[in-house]
Design a protein around this motif. Structure first.
Motif, PDB file in Angstrom:
ATOM      1  N   LYS A 183     -28.234  34.869  21.754  1.00 47.46           N
ATOM      2  CA  LYS A 183     -29.610  34.345  21.881  1.00 47.46           C
ATOM      3  C   LYS A 183     -30.607  35.488  21.826  1.00 47.46           C
ATOM      4  N   ASN A 184     -30.262  36.645  22.371  1.00 47.80           N
ATOM      5  CA  ASN A 184     -31.159  37.804  22.300  1.00 47.80           C
ATOM      6  C   ASN A 184     -31.395  38.218  20.854  1.00 47.80           C
ATOM      7  N   VAL A 185     -30.340  38.157  20.051  1.00 51.92           N
ATOM      8  CA  VAL A 185     -30.451  38.513  18.634  1.00 51.92           C
ATOM      9  C   VAL A 185     -31.330  37.508  17.912  1.00 51.92           C
ATOM     10  N   ASN A 186     -31.062  36.212  18.120  1.00 50.16           N
ATOM     11  CA  ASN A 186     -31.853  35.178  17.457  1.00 50.16           C
ATOM     12  C   ASN A 186     -33.327  35.268  17.835  1.00 50.16           C
ATOM     13  N   ASP A 187     -33.604  35.566  19.114  1.00 53.41           N
ATOM     14  CA  ASP A 187     -34.999  35.684  19.555  1.00 53.41           C
ATOM     15  C   ASP A 187     -35.683  36.896  18.924  1.00 53.41           C
ATOM     16  N   ALA A 188     -34.944  38.001  18.795  1.00 46.56           N
ATOM     17  CA  ALA A 188     -35.513  39.200  18.173  1.00 46.56           C
ATOM     18  C   ALA A 188     -35.847  38.944  16.708  1.00 46.56           C
ATOM     19  N   ILE A 189     -34.977  38.218  16.037  1.00 53.99           N
ATOM     20  CA  ILE A 189     -35.225  37.891  14.634  1.00 53.99           C
ATOM     21  C   ILE A 189     -36.397  36.935  14.507  1.00 53.99           C
ATOM     22  N   ALA A 190     -36.501  35.972  15.430  1.00 46.49           N
ATOM     23  CA  ALA A 190     -37.634  35.041  15.417  1.00 46.49           C
ATOM     24  C   ALA A 190     -38.953  35.801  15.528  1.00 46.49           C
ATOM     25  N   ASP A 191     -39.005  36.770  16.420  1.00 48.01           N
ATOM     26  CA  ASP A 191     -40.228  37.572  16.582  1.00 48.01           C
ATOM     27  C   ASP A 191     -40.552  38.339  15.306  1.00 48.01           C
ATOM     28  N   ARG A 192     -39.517  38.809  14.642  1.00 50.88           N
ATOM     29  CA  ARG A 192     -39.710  39.624  13.444  1.00 50.88           C
ATOM     30  C   ARG A 192     -40.210  38.805  12.255  1.00 50.88           C
ATOM     31  N   LEU A 193     -39.891  37.521  12.238  1.00 52.38           N
ATOM     32  CA  LEU A 193     -40.208  36.678  11.083  1.00 52.38           C
ATOM     33  C   LEU A 193     -41.577  36.013  11.161  1.00 52.38           C
ATOM     34  N   GLN A 194     -42.317  36.292  12.193  1.00 54.98           N
ATOM     35  CA  GLN A 194     -43.622  35.658  12.342  1.00 54.98           C
ATOM     36  C   GLN A 194     -44.626  36.196  11.319  1.00 54.98           C
ATOM     37  N   GLY A 195     -45.602  35.348  11.004  1.00 56.95           N
ATOM     38  CA  GLY A 195     -46.715  35.811  10.182  1.00 56.95           C
ATOM     39  C   GLY A 195     -46.671  35.414   8.722  1.00 56.95           C
ATOM     40  N   ILE A 196     -45.641  34.681   8.302  1.00 56.12           N
ATOM     41  CA  ILE A 196     -45.539  34.233   6.907  1.00 56.12           C
ATOM     42  C   ILE A 196     -45.642  32.709   6.890  1.00 56.12           C
ATOM     43  N   GLY A 197     -46.686  32.187   6.255  1.00 57.90           N
ATOM     44  CA  GLY A 197     -46.983  30.760   6.311  1.00 57.90           C
ATOM     45  C   GLY A 197     -45.951  29.851   5.679  1.00 57.90           C
ATOM     46  N   ASN A 198     -45.280  30.324   4.625  1.00 57.05           N
ATOM     47  CA  ASN A 198     -44.318  29.464   3.914  1.00 57.05           C
ATOM     48  C   ASN A 198     -42.890  29.645   4.424  1.00 57.05           C
ATOM     49  N   LEU A 199     -42.719  30.369   5.550  1.00 59.51           N
ATOM     50  CA  LEU A 199     -41.393  30.628   6.109  1.00 59.51           C
ATOM     51  C   LEU A 199     -41.240  29.916   7.448  1.00 59.51           C
ATOM     52  N   THR A 200     -40.217  29.080   7.541  1.00 59.29           N
ATOM     53  CA  THR A 200     -39.910  28.366   8.786  1.00 59.29           C
ATOM     54  C   THR A 200     -38.603  28.895   9.352  1.00 59.29           C
ATOM     55  N   TYR A 201     -38.643  29.330  10.614  1.00 62.79           N
ATOM     56  CA  TYR A 201     -37.432  29.809  11.275  1.00 62.79           C
ATOM     57  C   TYR A 201     -36.842  28.691  12.118  1.00 62.79           C
ATOM     58  N   MET A 202     -35.525  28.443  11.957  1.00 65.34           N
ATOM     59  CA  MET A 202     -34.827  27.408  12.712  1.00 65.34           C
ATOM     60  C   MET A 202     -33.700  28.067  13.511  1.00 65.34           C
ATOM     61  N   ASP A 203     -33.864  28.069  14.831  1.00 67.55           N
ATOM     62  CA  ASP A 203     -32.883  28.676  15.729  1.00 67.55           C
ATOM     63  C   ASP A 203     -31.825  27.642  16.085  1.00 67.55           C
ATOM     64  N   GLY A 204     -30.575  27.939  15.744  1.00 65.44           N
ATOM     65  CA  GLY A 204     -29.488  27.003  15.995  1.00 65.44           C
ATOM     66  C   GLY A 204     -29.308  26.650  17.458  1.00 65.44           C
ATOM     67  N   PHE A 205     -29.691  27.554  18.358  1.00 64.49           N
ATOM     68  CA  PHE A 205     -29.578  27.254  19.787  1.00 64.49           C
ATOM     69  C   PHE A 205     -30.416  26.030  20.159  1.00 64.49           C
ATOM     70  N   GLU A 206     -31.560  25.878  19.507  1.00 64.02           N
ATOM     71  CA  GLU A 206     -32.478  24.804  19.870  1.00 64.02           C
ATOM     72  C   GLU A 206     -31.902  23.426  19.573  1.00 64.02           C
ATOM     73  N   PHE A 207     -31.229  23.271  18.421  1.00 66.19           N
ATOM     74  CA  PHE A 207     -30.720  21.930  18.106  1.00 66.19           C
ATOM     75  C   PHE A 207     -29.249  21.734  18.466  1.00 66.19           C
ATOM     76  N   LEU A 208     -28.538  22.804  18.862  1.00 61.37           N
ATOM     77  CA  LEU A 208     -27.139  22.659  19.268  1.00 61.37           C
ATOM     78  C   LEU A 208     -26.961  22.591  20.781  1.00 61.37           C
ATOM     79  N   ARG A 209     -27.790  23.303  21.527  1.00 61.81           N
ATOM     80  CA  ARG A 209     -27.626  23.317  22.992  1.00 61.81           C
ATOM     81  C   ARG A 209     -27.708  21.933  23.635  1.00 61.81           C
ATOM     82  N   PRO A 210     -28.565  21.015  23.167  1.00 61.87           N
ATOM     83  CA  PRO A 210     -28.567  19.683  23.766  1.00 61.87           C
ATOM     84  C   PRO A 210     -27.229  18.942  23.610  1.00 61.87           C
ATOM     85  N   HIS A 211     -26.375  19.425  22.696  1.00 60.78           N
ATOM     86  CA  HIS A 211     -25.083  18.777  22.453  1.00 60.78           C
ATOM     87  C   HIS A 211     -23.916  19.693  22.832  1.00 60.78           C
ATOM     88  N   ALA A 212     -24.195  20.688  23.682  1.00 59.84           N
ATOM     89  CA  ALA A 212     -23.193  21.719  23.977  1.00 59.84           C
ATOM     90  C   ALA A 212     -21.928  21.158  24.618  1.00 59.84           C
TER      91      ALA A 212
END
Length: 383
Positions: free
Chosen positions: A159-188
């Motif tokens: 999760k630390n890695v995914n969060d670091a990458i999310a921070d790095r990818l900010q600022g580009i309007g046509n780029l959407t970041y999807m973190d697998g933790f967000e849609f998988l954790r509810p079904h863990a």
């Protein structure tokens, strides 16, 4: 005198052994795929000036020698047997965890490299402002279930890695970041990953599809829209073959087949052949059963679906991926007419040129966290 003779004999024996091993290494054919480890082996390193300067040639050479060492499979099995006799809970980077799960060791990655790889994705989106780019980063089983590791087993939180990458990818309007933790954790609490393999199960891939469909504005099919069938009950995957732990219960492999099917043909550019189905039953009788999905790893594929009189949600989509996409892509064929699939590890052409030649303006990048931070091939996205 005896000691001198003994020492000479040992020296001669050592040199002879090295010579025989070297000769065997040179004369042995280069094998592309390891059935034992259920993975593609390091190819012959390419000697170029850039590879020399970046140390890639040296790194690839070391991996090549390790992967193709004579009788490697036998050495792995022998080592594992001794480790289990000592009641070790780790072998060859694989932990024997709770609830029958095997896990791959995940260490803290080089932060500078992670930033570099993320910047390549960001730069790709910036260079293609007319393209809708989604980047999906999915944890592996050790990222989702660290509490099932052996007591005090070292593990860096993905999760630390995914969060670091999310921070790095900010600022580009046509780029959407999807973190697998967000849609998988509810079904863990569900069975999202194979216990003996590094991939997610079809159920985990379904939840990723559901999240992506909603992000794209499509109506995802519900689980009740599929006939869920068990196609294998004997799958022992890559973690089993690497760790060689005994007395493990095999995994099941399931297929989610839509009750209202759309026929899809699979064109494999590597072999210039067209397959009539998204699934290859022949792999269910082999070690590499996960290749049941899409017939295994290929550099370039095209999935073309016949919607008949129906309306597709999208005409064309490019998916740049690792093998996690194989159980995921069949879901997308219910929404997209043409899915162009590039495995960045084996495709050496220009992705930008390919998109332009095929009129593609929608791209999905799908990687698991371990592959993304551990594979320099990701730099080819910028080609």
């Amino acid at each position: 005198m005896i000691n001198n003779k003994s020492e000479r004999s040992l020296a001669v024996g050592f040199v002879a052994t090295l010579f025989l091993l070297s000769l065997t290494f040179i004369l042995s054919p280069v094998v592309k795929f390891s059935e034992l480890e259920n993975r593609y082996l390091q190819a012959v390193p390419r000697l170029t000036w850039d590879n020399l300067m970046s140390k890639k040639f040296a790194d690839d050479t070391e991996k090549f020698v390790t992967d193709h060492f004579p009788l490697r499979g036998d050495w792995v099995s022998v080592k594992s047997a001794f480790e289990q006799m000592r009641l070790q809970q780790e072998n060859n980077g694989i932990y024997k965890g709770k609830d029958g799960y095997l896990f791959e060791k995940f260490s803290e990655p080089d932060a500078a490299l992670v930033a570099k790889y993320a910047d390549v994705v960001k730069q790709f989106a910036a260079m293609h402002p007319e393209t809708n780019v989604a980047f999906m980063l999915v944890p592996t089983s050790v990222g989702m279930y660290p509490e099932r590791l052996p007591w005090k087993a070292p593990n860096y939180p993905q999760k630390n890695v995914n969060d670091a990458i999310a921070d790095r990818l900010q600022g580009i309007g046509n780029l959407t970041y999807m973190d697998g933790f967000e849609f998988l954790r509810p079904h863990a609490t569900e069975n999202l990953y194979y216990r003996t393999d590094h991939h997610w199960k079809t159920l985990g891939a379904y939840y990723a599809y559901e999240a992506y469909a909603r992000q794209m504005g499509w109506k995802p099919l519900s689980i009740t829209d599929f006939d869920v069938t068990t196609v294998s009950e004997s799958f022992l995957g890559s973690f089993h073959t690497r760790g060689q732990f005994s007395m493990l219960k095999p995994d099941e492999i399931q297929a989610f087949v839509p009750k209202k099917q759309t026929h899809t043909e699979v064109y494999v550019a590597d072999t210039d052949e067209t397959l009539p189905s998204l699934y290859d039953d022949s792999f269910l009788r082999k070690k590499d059963q996960y290749s049941y999905f899409l017939g295994g790893v290929h550099a370039l594929m095209k999935l073309k679906s016949d919607f008949g009189d129906g309306q597709a949600d999208l005409d064309k989509l490019l998916v740049v991926k690792d093998s996690y996409a194989h159980a995921f892509l069949p879901f997308l064929t219910q929404h997209v007419k043409e899915i162009h699939v590039i495995d960045i590890r084996y495709y050496n052409g220009s992705i930008a040129d390919y998109m332009k030649a095929n009129g593609i303006t929608n791209t999905l990048m799908l990687f698991n966290t371990a592959t993304f931070v551990g594979n320099t091939e990701i730099m080819k996205i910028d080609n």
